[in-house]
Design a protein around this motif. Structure first.
Motif, mmCIF file in Angstrom:
data_model
loop_
_atom_site.group_PDB
_atom_site.id
_atom_site.type_symbol
_atom_site.label_atom_id
_atom_site.label_comp_id
_atom_site.label_asym_id
_atom_site.label_seq_id
_atom_site.Cartn_x
_atom_site.Cartn_y
_atom_site.Cartn_z
ATOM 1 N N LEU A 115 0.840 -1.201 0.000
ATOM 2 C CA LEU A 115 0.000 0.000 0.000
ATOM 3 C C LEU A 115 0.874 1.251 0.000
ATOM 4 O O LEU A 115 0.657 2.189 -0.764
ATOM 5 C CB LEU A 115 -0.905 0.018 1.230
ATOM 6 N N ARG A 117 3.933 1.562 -0.989
ATOM 7 C CA ARG A 117 4.717 1.715 -2.221
ATOM 8 C C ARG A 117 3.868 2.178 -3.398
ATOM 9 O O ARG A 117 4.410 2.675 -4.381
ATOM 10 C CB ARG A 117 5.408 0.401 -2.573
ATOM 11 N N ALA A 118 2.558 2.019 -3.296
ATOM 12 C CA ALA A 118 1.705 2.433 -4.415
ATOM 13 C C ALA A 118 1.569 3.952 -4.479
ATOM 14 O O ALA A 118 1.097 4.489 -5.477
ATOM 15 C CB ALA A 118 0.330 1.785 -4.292
ATOM 16 N N LEU A 119 1.964 4.649 -3.404
ATOM 17 C CA LEU A 119 1.794 6.104 -3.402
ATOM 18 C C LEU A 119 3.009 6.781 -4.043
ATOM 19 O O LEU A 119 4.130 6.603 -3.571
ATOM 20 C CB LEU A 119 1.613 6.601 -1.965
#
Lengths: 261, 264
Positions: A115, A117-119
């Motif tokens: 989660l 790393r998705a930003l």
């Protein structure tokens, strides 16, 4: 069977059906995207060439003004990477397959890391500016979270490749979990940790130069200021400065990583 | 005796590196004013998390084109079009910049590498503003920014792929009487295409991330509604946008990773 004739090709192979379909699919998505983004042939070259003309005549006298913010950018990158990497250490241990046998602990931690790393880094910058206010603290926060996500993945993958022998030996000798990590895991991965730390620092130096654009401290603020004042002759100075710093940091970091390997 | 001296010298070397690192850390931490955090920081953090757990579901789809779904689709469209246009444009750049001879003087390849570096220097946000001047605010400027910036990186990766291929098949085609063009289409391109595709998808993953933030300067995509929601403190709106971005990025990474795994 005689081997005098060439093997016959299927219809699909002779007419390249699969690659053709793939190309058609890509072209269709491209056309759809072009419609969605309202791409036209319209392009005001006057405006664009005007910017370029200003950029090829840089205002060299602007350099002293941006040295201080450039240094602050580097400070942000270093602090952000250190904080992120330190936070990543316990999480990478918890996410490593060979250390944590409980599936749900590992899975939960990895889900959380995915989660994070998705930003994108700039999105984190915008969030932190909203939370802590304009200034370098926002940049440090964004870079810490960003490097936390990146470093923890690199770290747990490194931990998963270690030699299990020392672990078993310490376990047999009655060592507890903390002792095993301290004496069997860390010595094996320490150089890799340092190498990944430097790699993350390189990426953070690049990211930190832009973060100021959102108000998160550092030299990026001067990108937005010079551009909103149409001083592109100064914008290009900021860009060149960023380039110089990135080249120097990459050079030092590459040499250090080669020495570590 | 000599060993001892070498040992001492090494210890001095390590010690001075350690001192430099400690000095750098002290310098870096001293430059960040901890006191400058807004007093409301904790409240806002709670509000954002509250928004994440109570997202504004009504915003997901409204049908008027001003909703989360349309903004995410536009983000993907910017990233896709930008990346694939730049992939096509990067092919000539790759052959221009690839160093295929071992002489020390390679004006073609060196000039190509310099051109790609110059393109890479411009941050995407700066490119987006430059293109907004030329085409007006909107997703079109975003496509151009993503597309041009990607050439810098894809061109470099592509040229390295060209440098690394086995040149044997190409030479044998030429030796058997084929023209240079035959060599290119029958030997070189088939060898590099899978790698080109692999890098393009990898770049697409990165472009999705950049396209989701370009909106803050007015270049289309999900960035504009996000900044607007942050400024108006509509935390449940921020929450749903963050969820949307996380899901989009995760799905794209998974799909692209799956295809890339099959390619190589």
């Amino acid at each position: 069977m005689e081997m005098t004739s060439l093997p016959s090709r299927t219809f699909s192979a002779r007419w390249h059906v699969k690659p053709l379909l793939l190309v058609v699919l890509i072209v269709l998505i491209m056309i759809g995207s072009a419609v969605n983004t309202q791409v036209t042939a319209e392009f005001s070259w006057d405006q664009f060439i005007n910017i370029i003309q200003k950029m090829v005549r840089p205002d060299w006298s602007y350099i002293p003004t941006i040295i201080q913010p450039m240094l602050q950018t580097l400070q942000m990158a270093i602090v952000g990477t250190v904080v992120g990497a330190l936070l990543a250490l316990p999480f990478s241990v918890l996410a490593a397959r060979n250390l944590i046998k409980q599936r749900w602990v590992r899975g939960g931690i990895r889900f959380f890391l995915n989660l994070i790393r998705a930003l994108p880094d700039l999105l984190l910058g915008a969030l932190f500016v909203a939370v802590v206010g304009i200034g370098p603290m926002a940049g440090v926060g964004a870079l810490s979270v960003f490097s936390f996500g990146m470093v923890s993945k690199l770290f747990y993958e490194a931990i998963e490749t270690i030699d299990e022998g020392p672990l078993d030996a310490l376990k047999a000798a009655g060592a507890n979990g903390a002792q095993i990590i301290l004496f069997a895991v860390i010595p094996q991965v320490f150089n890799q940790f340092l190498s990944y730390f430097l790699y993350t620092l390189e990426i953070n130096v690049r990211a930190s130069t832009i973060l100021g654009y959102l108000g998160a401290g550092g030299v990026g603020l001067y990108l937005s200021q010079t551009m909103s004042m149409f001083r592109y002759d100064r914008t290009i100075i900021v860009i060149l400065m960023i380039l110089a710093v990135v080249i120097v940091v990459d050079g030092i970091s590459n040499r250090a990583r080669e020495a570590l390997a | 005796m000599q060993d001892k001296q070498k040992n001492i010298r090494r210890q001095i070397g390590q010690g001075s590196i350690g001192l430099i690192v400690i000095g750098l850390l002290i310098w870096a931490f001293s430059g960040i004013p901890l006191s400058a955090v807004k007093s409301t920081a904790w409240t806002i953090t709670q509000a954002i998390f509250n928004g994440l757990f109570h997202p504004d579901w009504a915003y997901v789809y409204t049908g008027d084109g001003e909703d989360l779904f349309s903004a995410l689709i536009q983000t993907l469209a910017i990233a896709f079009l930008g990346t694939f246009i730049s992939a096509i444009l990067s092919v000539p750049f790759a052959f221009w910049a690839a160093r295929t001879s071992h002489r020390w003087f390679t004006p073609r390849s060196t000039s190509g590498k310099v051109a790609l570096t110059v393109i890479r220097v411009f941050p995407e946000i700066v490119l987006a503003i430059m293109f907004i001047k030329a085409v007006g605010p909107g997703a079109y400027a975003g496509v151009l920014a993503v597309g041009i910036h990607s050439i810098g990186m894809l061109g470099k990766l592509f040229s390295e792929a060209v440098e690394n291929i086995d040149r044997g098949p190409n030479e044998s085609i030429v030796a058997a009487g084929g023209t240079g063009l035959d060599g290119l289409t029958l030997a070189t391109l088939p060898a590099v295409l899978p790698e080109f595709m692999n890098y393009t998808l990898y770049r697409f993953e990165i472009s999705v991330r950049s396209a989701s933030i370009l909106g803050i300067v007015g270049a289309g995509g999900i960035g504009a509604p996000l900044i607007f929601a942050l400024q108006t403190r509509s935390w449940s709106r921020v929450g749903i946008i963050l969820l949307g971005v996380i899901i989009m990025v995760t799905v794209i990474d998974a799909v692209s990773g799956f295809i890339r795994h099959k390619l190589v």
